[in-house]
Scaffold this active site. Structure first.
Site, mmCIF file in Angstrom:
data_model
loop_
_atom_site.group_PDB
_atom_site.id
_atom_site.type_symbol
_atom_site.label_atom_id
_atom_site.label_comp_id
_atom_site.label_asym_id
_atom_site.label_seq_id
_atom_site.Cartn_x
_atom_site.Cartn_y
_atom_site.Cartn_z
ATOM 1 N N ARG A 1 -1.077 9.289 -0.368
ATOM 2 C CA ARG A 1 -2.357 9.739 -0.924
ATOM 3 C C ARG A 1 -2.365 11.224 -1.280
ATOM 4 O O ARG A 1 -2.947 11.627 -2.285
ATOM 5 C CB ARG A 1 -3.471 9.456 0.084
ATOM 6 C CG ARG A 1 -3.745 7.993 0.188
ATOM 7 C CD ARG A 1 -4.820 7.689 1.169
ATOM 8 N NE ARG A 1 -5.102 6.256 1.095
ATOM 9 C CZ ARG A 1 -5.935 5.624 1.890
ATOM 10 N NH1 ARG A 1 -6.584 6.277 2.825
ATOM 11 N NH2 ARG A 1 -6.129 4.334 1.742
ATOM 12 N N ARG B 1 -2.794 10.457 6.516
ATOM 13 C CA ARG B 1 -2.846 9.064 6.977
ATOM 14 C C ARG B 1 -2.407 8.114 5.874
ATOM 15 O O ARG B 1 -2.801 8.281 4.721
ATOM 16 C CB ARG B 1 -4.278 8.712 7.379
ATOM 17 C CG ARG B 1 -4.469 7.248 7.741
ATOM 18 C CD ARG B 1 -5.876 6.953 8.199
ATOM 19 N NE ARG B 1 -6.862 6.992 7.143
ATOM 20 C CZ ARG B 1 -7.192 5.956 6.355
ATOM 21 N NH1 ARG B 1 -6.591 4.786 6.502
ATOM 22 N NH2 ARG B 1 -8.130 6.092 5.442
ATOM 23 N N PHE C 1 0.865 -1.185 0.000
ATOM 24 C CA PHE C 1 0.000 0.000 0.000
ATOM 25 C C PHE C 1 0.896 1.228 0.000
ATOM 26 O O PHE C 1 2.054 1.166 0.439
ATOM 27 C CB PHE C 1 -0.891 0.004 1.261
ATOM 28 C CG PHE C 1 -2.370 -0.058 0.974
ATOM 29 C CD1 PHE C 1 -2.908 -1.066 0.192
ATOM 30 C CD2 PHE C 1 -3.245 0.889 1.513
ATOM 31 C CE1 PHE C 1 -4.282 -1.132 -0.047
ATOM 32 C CE2 PHE C 1 -4.609 0.833 1.282
ATOM 33 C CZ PHE C 1 -5.132 -0.182 0.494
ATOM 34 N N GLN D 1 -8.343 14.348 4.406
ATOM 35 C CA GLN D 1 -7.697 13.551 3.363
ATOM 36 C C GLN D 1 -8.601 13.400 2.140
ATOM 37 O O GLN D 1 -9.744 12.937 2.255
ATOM 38 C CB GLN D 1 -7.371 12.163 3.894
ATOM 39 C CG GLN D 1 -6.660 11.286 2.866
ATOM 40 C CD GLN D 1 -6.052 10.048 3.511
ATOM 41 O OE1 GLN D 1 -6.765 9.115 3.856
ATOM 42 N NE2 GLN D 1 -4.744 10.050 3.673
ATOM 43 N N GLU E 1 -7.320 1.703 -2.731
ATOM 44 C CA GLU E 1 -5.887 1.813 -3.022
ATOM 45 C C GLU E 1 -5.291 0.434 -3.342
ATOM 46 O O GLU E 1 -4.202 0.326 -3.912
ATOM 47 C CB GLU E 1 -5.195 2.411 -1.797
ATOM 48 C CG GLU E 1 -3.774 2.832 -2.035
ATOM 49 C CD GLU E 1 -3.242 3.696 -0.888
ATOM 50 O OE1 GLU E 1 -4.003 4.510 -0.341
ATOM 51 O OE2 GLU E 1 -2.058 3.553 -0.578
HETATM 52 P P1 FAD Z 1 -17.164 4.133 11.858
HETATM 53 O O1 FAD Z 1 -16.808 2.762 11.493
HETATM 54 O O2 FAD Z 1 -17.687 4.979 10.778
HETATM 55 O O3 FAD Z 1 -18.302 4.131 12.941
HETATM 56 C C1 FAD Z 1 -18.921 5.324 13.339
HETATM 57 C C2 FAD Z 1 -20.091 4.957 14.226
HETATM 58 O O4 FAD Z 1 -20.560 6.118 14.885
HETATM 59 C C3 FAD Z 1 -21.296 4.404 13.469
HETATM 60 O O5 FAD Z 1 -21.824 3.318 14.211
HETATM 61 C C4 FAD Z 1 -22.315 5.551 13.501
HETATM 62 O O6 FAD Z 1 -23.648 5.129 13.467
HETATM 63 C C5 FAD Z 1 -21.980 6.158 14.841
HETATM 64 N N1 FAD Z 1 -22.389 7.546 15.062
HETATM 65 C C6 FAD Z 1 -21.965 8.661 14.416
HETATM 66 N N2 FAD Z 1 -22.556 9.747 14.940
HETATM 67 C C7 FAD Z 1 -23.360 9.307 15.938
HETATM 68 C C8 FAD Z 1 -24.246 9.940 16.852
HETATM 69 N N3 FAD Z 1 -24.426 11.263 16.858
HETATM 70 N N4 FAD Z 1 -24.939 9.180 17.728
HETATM 71 C C9 FAD Z 1 -24.796 7.830 17.729
HETATM 72 N N5 FAD Z 1 -23.962 7.175 16.893
HETATM 73 C C10 FAD Z 1 -23.260 7.911 16.016
HETATM 74 N N6 FAD Z 1 -9.141 2.340 6.411
HETATM 75 C C11 FAD Z 1 -8.153 1.404 6.446
HETATM 76 O O7 FAD Z 1 -7.327 1.382 7.350
HETATM 77 N N7 FAD Z 1 -8.093 0.454 5.456
HETATM 78 C C12 FAD Z 1 -8.967 0.403 4.425
HETATM 79 O O8 FAD Z 1 -8.877 -0.484 3.577
HETATM 80 C C13 FAD Z 1 -10.001 1.394 4.368
HETATM 81 N N8 FAD Z 1 -10.910 1.415 3.344
HETATM 82 C C14 FAD Z 1 -11.943 2.322 3.373
HETATM 83 C C15 FAD Z 1 -12.921 2.295 2.373
HETATM 84 C C16 FAD Z 1 -13.998 3.178 2.411
HETATM 85 C C17 FAD Z 1 -15.016 3.140 1.323
HETATM 86 C C18 FAD Z 1 -14.098 4.120 3.463
HETATM 87 C C19 FAD Z 1 -15.226 5.094 3.532
HETATM 88 C C20 FAD Z 1 -13.118 4.163 4.452
HETATM 89 C C21 FAD Z 1 -12.047 3.269 4.419
HETATM 90 N N9 FAD Z 1 -11.068 3.299 5.412
HETATM 91 C C22 FAD Z 1 -10.065 2.353 5.419
HETATM 92 C C23 FAD Z 1 -11.196 4.199 6.551
HETATM 93 C C24 FAD Z 1 -11.809 3.433 7.725
HETATM 94 O O9 FAD Z 1 -12.778 2.527 7.251
HETATM 95 C C25 FAD Z 1 -12.472 4.373 8.710
HETATM 96 O O10 FAD Z 1 -11.613 5.430 9.013
HETATM 97 C C26 FAD Z 1 -12.780 3.605 9.978
HETATM 98 O O11 FAD Z 1 -13.548 2.468 9.691
HETATM 99 C C27 FAD Z 1 -13.491 4.473 10.982
HETATM 100 O O12 FAD Z 1 -13.893 3.655 12.033
HETATM 101 P P2 FAD Z 1 -14.623 4.262 13.276
HETATM 102 O O13 FAD Z 1 -14.957 3.119 14.162
HETATM 103 O O14 FAD Z 1 -13.835 5.390 13.806
HETATM 104 O O15 FAD Z 1 -15.969 4.883 12.636
#
Ligand code: FAD
Length: 575
Positions: free
Chosen positions: A284, A384, A121, A234, A253
Site C-alpha cells: 500500500r 500493514r 492481495f 497508513q 484493494e
Molecule cells: P473497530 O472495529 O473500529 O471498533 C472500535 C470500537 O471502539 C467501536 O465499537 C467504537 O464504538 C468503540 N470505541 C471507540 N472509542 C470509544 C470510546 N471512547 N468509548 C467507547 N467505545 C469506543 N482490514 C482487513 O484486514 N481487511 C479488510 O478487508 C479491511 N477493509 C477495510 C475497509 C474499510 C472501509 C475500513 C475503514 C477498514 C478496513 N480494514 C480492513 C481495517 C479493519 O477493518 C480495521 O482495522 C479493524 O476492523 C479494526 O477493528 P477494531 O476492533 O480494532 O476496531
C-alpha cells in the site's frame, strides 16, 4: 457531587468491533464477568466496513502457503519494524481463528471443492484472503456478535469512555457518559481491554467514520502506557475522489486483487515505473506514493486522482465479487464500474502505531490495561498488509481476553476507585459548559484536520513537520478553551470537545515521531531522507509516553531480538 450510575465487572472491554468482541468472548469463556462498552450501536464498528478479507495461510487455493510465508510477507510488508513475536503468533494462529469463525456460523465464499475461498492481495505471496464477496467484515461482526451475546457478555451501547481510573500503578475502572442523556457512568473493573480502533478523523480525507478519534490511544497515554511507532499512518492508495461528499471513501484493494489496472491521464500503466514486479499488487505504501507522484507531476485524472479500471473482468464477475464497489460508484458517483474506470487517490486508512503490548497477553505497560486490534502497536511495523488487520484482531483479541481474565482472576478484590479521580473527570467534562468564552470544537477540529493533511501527510519534510508541531501546539491551546452551548442531552458538540482532546494527543504523537525518524520506511516518507537508514532507525521503535510533569516524552527503544530460525525465514525468499 455529581450523581452517576455504577457497574462492576472483572473485565471491561472498551470497543465492540472485531477485536473487542473476540476479546469479550474469550474473557467470558475463561469465567470472567465481562462488560462490553461501545461508543455507537453494537455492530457499527469499523470491522463491519471491512471489505477485502481476512488473511490466513489456510492454503485452500495455493497449497504451498504456510505460516512461515505469511510471517515472511508480514515482516517485509512492515519493513522489518514489526514485533517479530506478534508477527509469528499472528501467522501461526490466524488459520485456527478463521476456522473457528466458520464453526461459529460465518459463511465464507467457497472454492469448487467446498473449502473457504481465498483471494490475492498486495504484498501476500499467495492467495490468502478468506472473504465474503467484498463484505467480509459484516459477516465477521454478525458471527462474533451472535457468539458474544450467547456467552453472556453484558453490552453497554452508545456509551463513551472518557477516563481510565487507577489505584496506584494498576487499573481500577473506567469513567464515561451515555451519549443520549449525557449522564455519567462508572465501571469498576480489575482489568480493562482497549479495543477502540484507529485515529483517521485527525485527517480530513479518510476512509474512517466519526468513531475513529484515537480515544483508546489517548486513554492509554493518559494512564501512563507507552505508545509506539505513531509516525506510521497508513494512507490507503485508493479512496474515492469524486463527488466531494464521499472523498476518501474506500475503494477496496480487492479491486486490484481481482486484476484492477491503474493508469494516468496519458493512459500509461504507471506502476511499471514504481514496482514492475508486483505492479498494482505492490504494498500500500508504494502504490499510495506512486499515485500521489503521478498527480503531483500533472498526470492526474480530471478530479485529481488516478484511473482504476476493472471493467475488463466483465459485468457478471464484477457484480458478484465486488458488489459493494459496484453499488458505491453507481449510487454516489453515477459511474458504472463494469463499463468505466474509477478515479482514486490516497486516503488515511489505518494506524500501525499504538499501545505497546506484550505479545503473549496483550497487556500494556500499565498493570491491568490490555489492548488489541487497531489500537495496539507493533504487529504491523511500518506498513500493514491488507487483510492482516482482521486476522490481527482475531488472534490478539483472543489473547487479550485470555490475558485480562487471567490477570483479573489473580489479583485480589480490593482494587479501589478514588473519588478524587472521578471528581477531576467530571470537572474536565463539564468545563466547556461553564466557560463564558471559548471556541467552537468544530472549528478547531477542522483546523487540525487541515494541519495534519498539509504538514503530516503522505510526503513529509523536517520543515513541514516542524510547522505541523507548532500548529498542533496552537490548536492544543485553542482546544483547552472550548465553549459548548445547550444541555448534556445528546450534544454532539460536547462529545467532540472530548474527542478533540484525544485527536490532539494522537496528532502530536504522530507529528513528533515523524519528525524524529529521519529516514523513509513503509508508510513514513521523508522527502529530505528518502532512503532507509537501517543502522540508526532500522533497529528501533519510536516511543511516546507521558512524563511526570504531564509533557509528551519522545524517545526510542531497541527492537526485540529475533531468534535465528525466524531470521532465516525473513532473509529467505519464502516461495
Ligand atoms: P473497530 O472495529 O473500529 O471498533 C472500535 C470500537 O471502539 C467501536 O465499537 C467504537 O464504538 C468503540 N470505541 C471507540 N472509542 C470509544 C470510546 N471512547 N468509548 C467507547 N467505545 C469506543 N482490514 C482487513 O484486514 N481487511 C479488510 O478487508 C479491511 N477493509 C477495510 C475497509 C474499510 C472501509 C475500513 C475503514 C477498514 C478496513 N480494514 C480492513 C481495517 C479493519 O477493518 C480495521 O482495522 C479493524 O476492523 C479494526 O477493528 P477494531 O476492533 O480494532 O476496531
Amino acid at each position: 457531587m455529581e450523581k452517576y450510575e455504577t457497574h462492576t465487572h472483572d473485565v471491561i472491554v472498551i470497543g465492540a468491533g472485531g477485536a473487542g468482541l473476540r476479546a469479550a468472548i474469550e474473557a467470558s469463556a475463561q469465567g470472567a464477568s465481562v462488560g462490553l462498552v461501545c461508543k455507537s450501536l453494537l455492530g457499527k464498528a469499523h470491522t463491519v466496513m471491512a471489505e477485502g478479507g481476512v488473511a490466513a495461510a489456510l492454503a485452500n487455493v495455493d497449497s504451498k502457503d504456510d505460516w512461515k510465508t505469511h510471517f515472511h510477507d508480514t515482516m517485509h510488508g512492515g519493513k522489518l519494524l514489526n514485533n517479530w513475536r506478534m508477527a509469528e503468533l499472528h501467522a501461526q494462529e490466524a488459520p485456527d481463528r478463521v476456522r473457528e469463525l466458520e464453526h461459529w456460523g460465518a459463511l465464507f465464499d467457497r472454492t469448487k471443492e467446498g473449502n473457504i475461498n481465498q483471494r490475492a492481495f498486495g504484498g501476500h505471496t499467495w492467495k490468502r484472503l478468506a472473504h465474503v464477496g467484498d463484505r467480509t467484515g459484516l459477516e465477521m461482526i454478525r458471527t462474533l456478535q451472535d457468539r458474544g451475546i450467547h456467552t453472556g457478555v453484558d453490552v453497554y451501547m452508545e456509551c463513551t469512555i472518557t477516563h481510565l481510573l487507577k489505584d496506584g500503578d494498576r487499573i481500577s475502572g473506567a469513567f464515561g457518559y451515555w451519549r443520549e442523556s449525557g449522564r455519567f457512568v462508572l465501571f469498576n473493573a480489575k482489568a480493562i481491554i482497549l479495543a477502540t480502533g484507529g485515529i483517521g478523523k485527525s485527517y480530513k480525507v479518510t476512509s474512517n467514520s466519526w468513531e475513529y478519534t484515537g480515544d483508546g490511544h489517548a486513554l492509554a497515554y493518559e494512564a501512563g502506557a507507552d505508545l509506539i511507532d505513531m509516525e506510521f499512518t497508513q494512507f490507503h492508495p485508493t479512496g474515492m475522489v469524486w463527488p466531494p461528499s464521499v472523498k476518501g471513501l474506500l475503494v477496496t484493494e480487492a479491486v486490484r486483487g481481482a486484476g484492477g489496472i491503474l493508469t494516468n491521464n496519458k493512459g500509461e500503466r504507471f506502476m511499471e515505473k514504481y514496482d514492475p514486479e508486483r505492479m498494482e499488487l505492490s504494498t500500500r505504501d508504494v502504490v499510495a506514493r506512486s499515485i500521489y507522484t503521478e498527480v503531483q507531476e500533472g498526470r492526474g485524472s480530471p478530479h485529481g486522482g488516478a484511473f482504476l479500471n476493472i471493467s475488463h473482468r466483465g459485468a457478471e464477475y464484477v457484480k458478484k465479487k465486488l458488489p459493494s464497489m459496484y453499488h458505491q460508484f453507481k449510487e454516489f458517483a453515477e459511474i458504472d464500474i463494469t463499463k468505466e474506470p474509477m478515479e482514486v487517490f490516497p486516503t488515511t486508512h489505518y494506524v500501525m502505531g499504538g499501545v505497546r503490548v506484550d505479545p503473549e497477553t496483550a497487556q500494556s505497560t500499565v498493570n491491568g490495561l490490555f489492548a488489541c486490534g487497531e489500537v495496539a502497536g507493533g504487529m504491523h511495523g511500518a506498513n500493514r498488509l491488507g487483510g492482516n488487520s482482521l486476522s490481527d484482531l482475531l488472534v490478539f483479541g483472543k489473547r487479550a481476553g485470555a490475558g485480562a481474565a487471567e490477570y483479573a482472576n489473580k489479583i485480589n478484590n480490593d482494587v479501589k476507585v478514588h473519588d478524587e479521580e472521578i471528581n477531576n473527570a467530571v470537572k474536565e467534562m463539564l468545563e466547556p459548559f461553564e466557560n463564558t468564552e471559548g471556541e467552537n470544537p468544530y472549528t478547531v477540529h477542522q483546523d487540525l484536520q487541515d494541519a495534519m493533511g498539509d504538514f503530516v501527510g503522505v510526503f513529509r519534510t523536517k520543515e513541514k513537520l516542524h510547522e505541523g508541531i507548532e500548529e498542533i501546539n496552537i490548536l492544543k491551546e485553542r482546544g483547552s478553551q472550548l465553549k459548548i452551548e445547550g444541555s448534556r442531552m445528546y450534544n454532539p458538540g460536547w462529545h467532540l470537545s472530548k474527542d478533540l482532546k484525544s485527536m490532539l494527543i494522537v496528532s502530536e504523537a504522530i507529528a513528533r515521531c515523524a519528525h524524529q525518524r529521519e529516514e523513509s520506511r513503509g508508510a513514513h516518507s521523508r522527502v529530505d531522507f528518502p532512503n532507509y537508514n537501517d543502522e540508526v532507525w532500522g533497529t528501533v521503535n519510536s516511543v511516546i509516553s507521558k512524563d511526570s510533569s504531564g509533557d509528551m516524552n519522545l524517545g526510542t527503544s531497541p527492537l526485540p531480538q529475533m531468534p535465528e530460525e525466524l531470521k532465516k525465514i525473513v532473509e529467505g525468499g519464502y516461495k
